[in-house]
Design an enzyme around this catalytic site. Structure first.
Site, PDB file in Angstrom:
ATOM      1  N   THR A   1      14.577  26.470  24.308  1.00 12.27           N
ATOM      2  CA  THR A   1      14.494  25.098  24.801  1.00 12.27           C
ATOM      3  C   THR A   1      13.831  24.265  23.714  1.00 12.27           C
ATOM      4  O   THR A   1      12.614  24.302  23.539  1.00 12.27           O
ATOM      5  CB  THR A   1      13.676  25.029  26.101  1.00 12.27           C
TER       6      THR A   1
ATOM      7  N   VAL B   1      20.320  18.892  28.681  1.00  9.29           N
ATOM      8  CA  VAL B   1      20.500  19.366  30.059  1.00  9.29           C
ATOM      9  C   VAL B   1      19.392  20.345  30.431  1.00  9.29           C
ATOM     10  O   VAL B   1      18.813  20.268  31.527  1.00  9.29           O
ATOM     11  CB  VAL B   1      21.890  20.020  30.234  1.00  9.29           C
ATOM     12  N   LYS B   2      19.065  21.272  29.531  1.00 10.50           N
ATOM     13  CA  LYS B   2      18.013  22.248  29.822  1.00 10.50           C
ATOM     14  C   LYS B   2      16.658  21.567  29.973  1.00 10.50           C
ATOM     15  O   LYS B   2      15.869  21.885  30.874  1.00 10.50           O
ATOM     16  CB  LYS B   2      17.948  23.298  28.703  1.00 10.50           C
ATOM     17  N   ILE B   3      16.369  20.623  29.097  1.00  8.83           N
ATOM     18  CA  ILE B   3      15.087  19.909  29.169  1.00  8.83           C
ATOM     19  C   ILE B   3      14.951  19.179  30.499  1.00  8.83           C
ATOM     20  O   ILE B   3      13.910  19.248  31.167  1.00  8.83           O
ATOM     21  CB  ILE B   3      14.967  18.922  27.992  1.00  8.83           C
TER      22      ILE B   3
END
Length: 303
Positions: free
Chosen positions: A105, A179-181
């Site tokens: 991430t 998107v992950k954040i």
């Protein structure tokens, strides 16, 4: 041949792994159990030994790992990722046509930089951060967000399929990181709000367990509300899967992205402050769900 095509992809690509922490070991072990040999490297010899005990072949030569057909990395943050993946040793060993799969991430900006560096070597870069804890990795239950050119993403799909229940593809590496954040930010908001409602319930003499049974039955029946709700009710935050230090890093990444696009995350500012108190105190290495306890006490609940 340009780096936009995958030349003569091998039927059984060799797999290298950089970073064998808790998640790295779980993911690499899963691949080994699925019949995919993995050559791994880690900065810490102790972690490398743990991976070896689970069937991963380990080496102290990172260049040997970096030369594989598919190289997966699970490193903690921007600083370490830049130091390792953008370093001369790794880049010099990268094979043309190979695919680097970065599961960390990290900031979208760093992801763009790495994409450029690997393209310059004739290789491919895919951001593939995952949602799920190490237990989910062991059971192949992760959710993967894969960002990059379609050809290399398709090449690594069989490998990702051994790790995940779903793979969501985005056309750019940096988009997957965003998107992950944002997903991790929403998890932090959820844990914090669960702590708040548990605190109010306690102060009013209502059993938080009964409250959350009602709320998670249908209204908030998703995996995160249920799993984190159980942790909050029991005030049990072990085993540690993701530390408060890393949680603070991810919330700060989300805040930085909002600011970069002329906005802000007001809830994120408060949550970052709560996580920061934990990191600066004695809770830096506790599970990041422990932030719920800060909000619980603010809402009048017990410690």
């Amino acid at each position: 041949m340009t780096s936009d095509a995958v030349p003569d992809a091998p039927a059984d690509p060799t797999i290298g792994w950089i970073g064998l922490g808790g998640m790295g070991v779980a993911m690499a072990t899963r691949l080994v159990e699925r019949g995919r040999p993995v050559l791994g490297w880690n900065r810490s010899a102790a972690r490398a030994a743990d991976a070896a005990a689970h069937g991963v072949t380990v080496t102290s030569d990172i260049s040997e790992v970096a030369a594989r057909d598919i190289v997966v990395s699970t490193l903690p943050d921007d600083e370490v990722v830049r130091e390792v993946l953008a370093g001369d040793t790794v880049l010099a060993a990268v094979s043309p046509g190979s695919v680097h799969v970065n599961c960390a991430t990290i900031s979208p900006g760093l992801s763009r930089d790495l994409d450029g560096l690997y393209r310059a070597r004739g290789a491919h870069y895919v951001s593939a951060p995952v949602f799920g804890r190490s237990a989910a990795a062991v059971n192949g239950q992760l959710t993967v967000v894969a960002g990059g050119d379609a050809e290399p993403v398709d090449l690594i799909r069989p490998v990702l399929a051994d790790l995940a229940v779903s793979v969501h593809a985005f056309p750019e590496a940096a988009q997957a990181n965003l998107v992950k954040i944002l997903g991790n930010y929403l998890i932090a908001v959820t844990a914090s709000s669960l702590g708040e409602v548990a605190g109010v319930a306690e102060s009013a003499g209502v059993d938080p367990g009964q409250l959350l049974d009602v709320l998670t039955e249908r209204l908030f029946s998703g995996l995160i509300h249920r799993a984190y709700g159980e942790m909050v009710v029991a005030q049990r935050y072990e085993p540690v899967a993701f530390t408060m230090r890393l949680g603070k890093k991810d919330v700060d990444l989300a805040r930085a992205q909002a600011q970069q696009h002329a906005g802000r995350l007001p809830l994120g500012d408060v949550i970052a402050g709560a996580l920061g108190e934990g990191v600066d105190g004695t809770a830096a290495d506790k599970d990041w769900a422990f932030v719920a306890e800060w909000f619980r006490t603010q809402a009048g609940g017990s410690k």
